[in-house]
Design an enzyme around this catalytic site. Sequence first.
Site, PDB file in Angstrom:
ATOM      1  N   ARG A  32       0.762  -1.363  -0.138  1.00  0.00           N
ATOM      2  CA  ARG A  32       0.093  -0.076   0.067  1.00  0.00           C
ATOM      3  C   ARG A  32       0.881   1.246   0.081  1.00  0.00           C
ATOM      4  NH1 ARG A  32      -2.297   0.846   6.119  1.00  0.00           N
ATOM      5  NH2 ARG A  32      -0.725   0.008   7.224  1.00  0.00           N
ATOM      6  N   ASP A  66      10.143  -7.740   8.360  1.00  0.00           N
ATOM      7  CA  ASP A  66       9.780  -7.141   7.214  1.00  0.00           C
ATOM      8  C   ASP A  66       9.410  -5.551   7.910  1.00  0.00           C
ATOM      9  OD1 ASP A  66       7.396  -8.527   8.198  1.00  0.00           O
ATOM     10  OD2 ASP A  66       6.210  -6.995   7.041  1.00  0.00           O
TER      11      ASP A  66
END
Length: 489
Positions: free
Chosen positions: A91, A250
């Site tokens: 996103r 991550d």
Amino acid sequence: MSIWNRVEVTTRFSELPSAFYTLVQPQPLTTPHWVIWNEDLAAEFGLPPEPNQELLSTFSGQEVPDVCVPLAMKYAGHQFGMYNPDLGDGRGLLYGELRTLHGQYYDLHLKGAGLTPYSRMGDGRAVLRSSIREYLCSEAMAGLGIATTRALALVGSDTPVRRETMETGAMLARVAQTHIRFGHFEHFFYTNQMTELALLADTVIDWYYPQCRGAEAPYAQMFTHIVERTAHMIADWQAVGFAHGVMNTDNMSILGDTFDYGPFAFMEDYEPGFICNHSDYQGRYRFDQQPSIGLWNLTALARALSPLIEHSELERILSTYEKTMQRRYSVVMRSKLGLKHSHEQDSQLFDDLFQLMAANHTDYTRFLRQLSCIDIEGVQPILDLVIDREQAKNWVERYLVRCAQDDGGTTSDDELQRRCEFMRTKNPKYILRNYLAHIAIEKAEQGDYSDVETLAYLLAHPFEEHSGYEEYASLPPQWGKELEVSCSS
């Protein structure tokens, strides 16, 4: 003349092979409007103090400057301990790098820019609620002097976005020294792309750790720096009572910057097992687990680097993590208590303080700030924060004796004042309490951004008194302690 022709922008990540990213155009927001513009940060890049329509078009995804190349990075990562290969910028888009007036380069990243090939089941959007939280917390961490990404601007819109309920979309313009994560290395390792793995390591060295290039073992030297920076970051988190909430690999920066703000919280009542993320059912990322999770994540990175660095060398470097973190934590905590030198009994003094606060559900930030005001307000306000006042009194008396040891046996009024003035530069009066963010978000959802602006200012200068704003330093009401924050936040 376009603003983007007056600032320096590079797009060197887009010059790497296509295995590193996918070129993606943003999906613009409808009826965009400014929520907040970070004037001080903008000035560092030579951007105007007041935002204009051109900047609004850029940061709402309506127009992409000619100097930018939007792309979604590909990476993987361990999420709650389980490896997930299907990650990447789902996103957000990297637009390029902005050069500061001092010659440093920072990634410009637009979060909430729409669908990418890595969006999985998501919609690629960010909502106003979570964007405000990230804006405020990243600036709060910067104000506390903790390594972090920064927030340049926040744009709201009428774009409908469904989460638990229907909300409105927003875009956060984030700047960071880099958006390269542990998960970038994991992706190439687990997909057996060894040429790309080596290229990534070489790139990280050339761009961020150039001092390693001349070392006998440059990859090992790079990993040493990553371990040290991560240890320092987590020690700083522990010292201010910050819980990240989602320490997946991550979400770990290779530069040791606090990264990807989601269900974070600043601990209020001191609670070692504090869990800030309502979605963390097993308590993997609770407050007192953060140091060990930092090592777990570094070990995952070490595995990804194993084709480049000998196993024994990786083990040796990892073995430095705990001492490095503890050393940093000790230095920071001694400064928060105004202790000039390290004494053998300091560990017991700290342990007893933590036990006192935990047993009495004492507000961590307020206690330390009140301790730093003992020269002005005396001992009683400190004792009033603790249910067992006799136990608190005994600890404060021991603490004052310990301070006197630093002062040659006796602490004069002038020495006490100097110590407390120093402590007030280390113990914040203002932190981003969840209830304050909640109130600001509720107002913002009605179009009132005044609390967002006020909090952004106070949190950027958290150690100052700010007369007239004491309500923002108040202890939370009971409902404020019961707010739940999840990964969707």
